[in-house]
Design a protein around this motif. Structure first.
Motif, PDB file in Angstrom:
ATOM      1  N   ARG A 123       7.267  -7.576  -0.450  1.00  0.00           N
ATOM      2  CA  ARG A 123       7.015  -8.014   0.922  1.00  0.00           C
ATOM      3  C   ARG A 123       6.855  -6.807   1.850  1.00  0.00           C
ATOM      4  O   ARG A 123       5.986  -6.787   2.720  1.00  0.00           O
ATOM      5  N   ALA A 124       7.670  -5.773   1.631  1.00  0.00           N
ATOM      6  CA  ALA A 124       7.561  -4.570   2.447  1.00  0.00           C
ATOM      7  C   ALA A 124       6.224  -3.861   2.205  1.00  0.00           C
ATOM      8  O   ALA A 124       5.624  -3.321   3.145  1.00  0.00           O
ATOM      9  N   ARG A 125       5.737  -3.862   0.961  1.00  0.00           N
ATOM     10  CA  ARG A 125       4.436  -3.256   0.689  1.00  0.00           C
ATOM     11  C   ARG A 125       3.316  -4.019   1.396  1.00  0.00           C
ATOM     12  O   ARG A 125       2.365  -3.424   1.897  1.00  0.00           O
ATOM     13  N   MET A 126       3.432  -5.328   1.429  1.00  0.00           N
ATOM     14  CA  MET A 126       2.469  -6.130   2.178  1.00  0.00           C
ATOM     15  C   MET A 126       2.483  -5.723   3.653  1.00  0.00           C
ATOM     16  O   MET A 126       1.437  -5.479   4.260  1.00  0.00           O
ATOM     17  N   LEU A 127       3.680  -5.614   4.222  1.00  0.00           N
ATOM     18  CA  LEU A 127       3.802  -5.230   5.627  1.00  0.00           C
ATOM     19  C   LEU A 127       3.294  -3.813   5.866  1.00  0.00           C
ATOM     20  O   LEU A 127       2.684  -3.523   6.906  1.00  0.00           O
ATOM     21  N   GLN A 128       3.513  -2.921   4.915  1.00  0.00           N
ATOM     22  CA  GLN A 128       3.017  -1.549   5.029  1.00  0.00           C
ATOM     23  C   GLN A 128       1.516  -1.545   5.268  1.00  0.00           C
ATOM     24  O   GLN A 128       1.008  -0.859   6.168  1.00  0.00           O
ATOM     25  N   TRP A 129       0.788  -2.334   4.482  1.00  0.00           N
ATOM     26  CA  TRP A 129      -0.665  -2.391   4.624  1.00  0.00           C
ATOM     27  C   TRP A 129      -1.076  -3.105   5.908  1.00  0.00           C
ATOM     28  O   TRP A 129      -2.086  -2.752   6.525  1.00  0.00           O
ATOM     29  N   THR A 134      -2.190 -11.594  -0.818  1.00  0.00           N
ATOM     30  CA  THR A 134      -1.155 -11.670   0.218  1.00  0.00           C
ATOM     31  C   THR A 134      -1.793 -11.552   1.596  1.00  0.00           C
ATOM     32  O   THR A 134      -3.004 -11.348   1.722  1.00  0.00           O
ATOM     33  N   LEU A 135      -0.945 -11.615   2.609  1.00  0.00           N
ATOM     34  CA  LEU A 135      -1.431 -11.447   3.972  1.00  0.00           C
ATOM     35  C   LEU A 135      -2.039 -10.065   4.204  1.00  0.00           C
ATOM     36  O   LEU A 135      -2.876  -9.905   5.102  1.00  0.00           O
ATOM     37  N   ASP A 166      -4.169  -8.640   2.313  1.00  0.00           N
ATOM     38  CA  ASP A 166      -5.593  -8.812   2.013  1.00  0.00           C
ATOM     39  C   ASP A 166      -6.300  -9.547   3.137  1.00  0.00           C
ATOM     40  O   ASP A 166      -7.425  -9.198   3.506  1.00  0.00           O
ATOM     41  N   VAL A 167      -5.648 -10.565   3.679  1.00  0.00           N
ATOM     42  CA  VAL A 167      -6.239 -11.296   4.800  1.00  0.00           C
ATOM     43  C   VAL A 167      -6.469 -10.348   5.971  1.00  0.00           C
ATOM     44  O   VAL A 167      -7.540 -10.319   6.578  1.00  0.00           O
ATOM     45  N   ALA A 168      -5.443  -9.550   6.283  1.00  0.00           N
ATOM     46  CA  ALA A 168      -5.532  -8.638   7.419  1.00  0.00           C
ATOM     47  C   ALA A 168      -6.665  -7.636   7.240  1.00  0.00           C
ATOM     48  O   ALA A 168      -7.418  -7.362   8.181  1.00  0.00           O
ATOM     49  N   LEU A 169      -6.809  -7.105   6.039  1.00  0.00           N
ATOM     50  CA  LEU A 169      -7.789  -6.039   5.823  1.00  0.00           C
ATOM     51  C   LEU A 169      -9.194  -6.538   5.556  1.00  0.00           C
ATOM     52  O   LEU A 169     -10.172  -5.862   5.885  1.00  0.00           O
ATOM     53  N   VAL A 170      -9.330  -7.707   4.967  1.00  0.00           N
ATOM     54  CA  VAL A 170     -10.685  -8.170   4.650  1.00  0.00           C
ATOM     55  C   VAL A 170     -11.457  -8.566   5.902  1.00  0.00           C
ATOM     56  O   VAL A 170     -12.687  -8.506   5.937  1.00  0.00           O
ATOM     57  N   ALA A 171     -10.740  -8.939   6.949  1.00  0.00           N
ATOM     58  CA  ALA A 171     -11.396  -9.486   8.142  1.00  0.00           C
ATOM     59  C   ALA A 171     -12.465  -8.555   8.695  1.00  0.00           C
ATOM     60  O   ALA A 171     -13.608  -8.979   8.929  1.00  0.00           O
ATOM     61  N   TYR A 172     -12.119  -7.293   8.902  1.00  0.00           N
ATOM     62  CA  TYR A 172     -13.115  -6.350   9.416  1.00  0.00           C
ATOM     63  C   TYR A 172     -13.798  -5.547   8.318  1.00  0.00           C
ATOM     64  O   TYR A 172     -14.910  -5.044   8.525  1.00  0.00           O
ATOM     65  N   THR A 173     -13.173  -5.439   7.150  1.00  0.00           N
ATOM     66  CA  THR A 173     -13.822  -4.694   6.071  1.00  0.00           C
ATOM     67  C   THR A 173     -15.122  -5.358   5.667  1.00  0.00           C
ATOM     68  O   THR A 173     -16.136  -4.688   5.434  1.00  0.00           O
ATOM     69  N   ARG A 174     -15.136  -6.684   5.584  1.00  0.00           N
ATOM     70  CA  ARG A 174     -16.359  -7.344   5.144  1.00  0.00           C
ATOM     71  C   ARG A 174     -17.454  -7.304   6.214  1.00  0.00           C
ATOM     72  O   ARG A 174     -18.608  -7.608   5.934  1.00  0.00           O
ATOM     73  N   MET A 175     -17.099  -6.901   7.437  1.00  0.00           N
ATOM     74  CA  MET A 175     -18.060  -6.727   8.517  1.00  0.00           C
ATOM     75  C   MET A 175     -18.428  -5.256   8.731  1.00  0.00           C
ATOM     76  O   MET A 175     -19.159  -4.933   9.667  1.00  0.00           O
TER      77      MET A 175
END
Length: 200
Positions: free
Chosen positions: A91-97, A157-158, A160-169
């Protein structure tokens, strides 16, 4: 039937789409309310009454409670779901990203996209560090994703959600995703996992 929450967001904003995707993925009823950011939609008295910071997304819950900041919202919505690992370190690794996304990814990739795609500014007029640091962020992600299926490990995890949003744009910000094959493959996995269409 559960009463829906209301998402105030701009459909062109990756930060807003994060919230929409997580709610849909988890079957949380939600109504979408368009806010036109480029035309001042976040500066109206009505919107500022919801979020004095003047930013989207904002969620209003059926009981009237209001929550802002995209990663805080998706963390609340996904509480107890597989999108948040149970183990403390995972969970902490998810939050780190997720923290890294807001500090070292979004300020370069999303900002450069906004200036090129929406404001139509010529590339030579932009701060050069946007391109350099955005490319650095994509390179770090590519190296990470060459070693694991998802950004924080082997499960969606979240982060991926956080990072894919602008990465795919990112191509709209002048970034060539063809230079990052692991990132491109990951985008497809995340889109499929969330049940969202490819961004072209």
């Amino acid at each position: 039937m559960t009463e829906p929450l209301t998402i105030y967001g701009d459909p062109g904003s990756g930060n807003c789409l994060k919230v929409k995707w997580v709610a849909a993925h988890l079957g949380i009823p939600a109504l979408w309310h368009d806010v036109d950011v480029p035309r001042g939609g976040t500066r109206t008295p009505e919107f500022l009454a919801l979020n004095p910071a003047g930013r989207v997304p904002v969620v209003v819950f059926p009981d009237g409670a209001v929550l802002s900041e995209s990663n805080a919202i998706i963390a609340y919505l996904a509480e107890g779901s597989p999108l948040i690992p149970e183990a403390a370190l995972a969970r902490a690794r998810m939050l780190q990203w997720m923290f890294w996304e807001q500090y070292s990814h979004e300020p370069y990739i999303a900002v450069r996209r906004y200036q090129l795609h929406y404001l139509k500014r010529p590339p030579e007029d932009l701060d050069s560090k946007l391109a350099v640091r955005g490319a650095d962020a994509l390179q770090l992600m590519d190296g990470t994703l060459a070693r694991s299926a998802y950004i924080a490990g082997d499960a969606l995890t979240l982060a991926d959600v956080a990072l894919v949003a602008y990465t795919r744009m990112a191509h709209e910000g002048g970034f060539d995703l063809g230079a990052y094959p692991a990132v491109r493959a990951w985008i497809g996995r995340v889109e499929a996992g969330l049940g969202i269409g490819a961004y072209v």
